[in-house]
Design a protein around this motif. Sequence first.
Motif, PDB file in Angstrom:
ATOM      1  N   TRP A 256       0.927  -1.124   0.046  1.00  0.00           N
ATOM      2  CA  TRP A 256       0.174   0.049  -0.149  1.00  0.00           C
ATOM      3  C   TRP A 256       0.839   1.335  -0.134  1.00  0.00           C
ATOM      4  O   TRP A 256       0.387   2.445  -0.366  1.00  0.00           O
TER       5      TRP A 256
ATOM      6  N   ASP B 151       0.327   2.522  -9.951  1.00  0.00           N
ATOM      7  CA  ASP B 151      -1.149   2.871 -10.174  1.00  0.00           C
ATOM      8  C   ASP B 151      -1.455   4.348  -9.657  1.00  0.00           C
ATOM      9  O   ASP B 151      -0.587   5.326  -9.915  1.00  0.00           O
TER      10      ASP B 151
ATOM     11  N   GLY C 269     -15.581  -4.222  -3.754  1.00  0.00           N
ATOM     12  CA  GLY C 269     -15.085  -3.669  -2.429  1.00  0.00           C
ATOM     13  C   GLY C 269     -15.494  -4.318  -1.430  1.00  0.00           C
ATOM     14  O   GLY C 269     -15.606  -3.348  -0.248  1.00  0.00           O
TER      15      GLY C 269
ATOM     16  N   TYR D  36      -9.046  -6.504  -5.833  1.00  0.00           N
ATOM     17  CA  TYR D  36      -9.172  -5.095  -5.620  1.00  0.00           C
ATOM     18  C   TYR D  36      -8.221  -4.238  -6.722  1.00  0.00           C
ATOM     19  O   TYR D  36      -8.885  -3.124  -7.339  1.00  0.00           O
TER      20      TYR D  36
ATOM     21  N   ALA E  96      -9.741  -1.319  -8.864  1.00  0.00           N
ATOM     22  CA  ALA E  96      -9.228   0.060  -8.825  1.00  0.00           C
ATOM     23  C   ALA E  96      -8.742   0.574 -10.113  1.00  0.00           C
ATOM     24  O   ALA E  96      -8.811   1.872 -10.282  1.00  0.00           O
TER      25      ALA E  96
END
Length: 276
Positions: free
Chosen positions: A40, A60, A217, A228, A232
């Motif tokens: 993350w 991303d 989600g 996910y 995304a």
Amino acid sequence: MNKTLKTFLTRPAGIVGLILLAGVCAIAALAPVLYPGSPWNMAGMPFARPGEAGMVLGSDTMGRDIAAGVMHGARVSLLIGIAATAAALVIGVSIGAVAGFAGGGIETLLVRVTEIFQTIPNFVLAILLVAIMTPSIGTIILGIGLVSWPPLARLTRAQVKSVAQREFVQAARCQGQSSLSVLLRHVLPNAISPIIVTGSLTVAAAILIEAALSFMGLGDPNHMSWGYMVGAGRTVIRQAWWMSVFPGLAILVTVVAINLVGEALNDALNPRISRA
């Protein structure tokens, strides 16, 4: 066992699937070594293309490394797939074995319960269960396990009923062995082959369900997952196709590999196909 392994190794599709699956497992095992930080965390500039800024698969919208996400996501997908299948096997094999061996009213009751679960679409029921229990790794495993057991129960029941009619089972009963002993020592070991094959294919189905839940989600917000990542990246797929393509390919390769291994196992464990 040696004959089964030999038959499995004569199936090219099974070998290819095993190699692909071994690669996915290696990626999952090496994730904390190659990317020790959290997937993350921001690793560079947003929307970096594959190969830019030292990121093999790009970044991303938040500058997170796609490669790190794919590798850490492999751990989550394999964990959920295997654990959910184990839960489904425990429930399904237990119910199916009791129904097939006991017969009578107990069988009728358990078959009706199984049919009730089968009338509800798996994915819809999984969404309801996970949403009610609050999304987490544990609730996702439990939810997928609870929607995946009916086919295993029906298969186990059919196999147990077939094996229970054979002479060696009747001989064991005549020797005074208890019903539980006959079931565990004589019936289930001789009915387990197709259950193993179906269980291996259930792992692939569980991975797909988890990816779909995360896409919507309903995944664990504390763990990166392939579903996910695909979800995304769907809103910016024209500007940053790599955000969805690489995790999507990871899902595809893993599911195809498991299915190839499952088909080869079916050939190896099915005596009629093996002789052919």
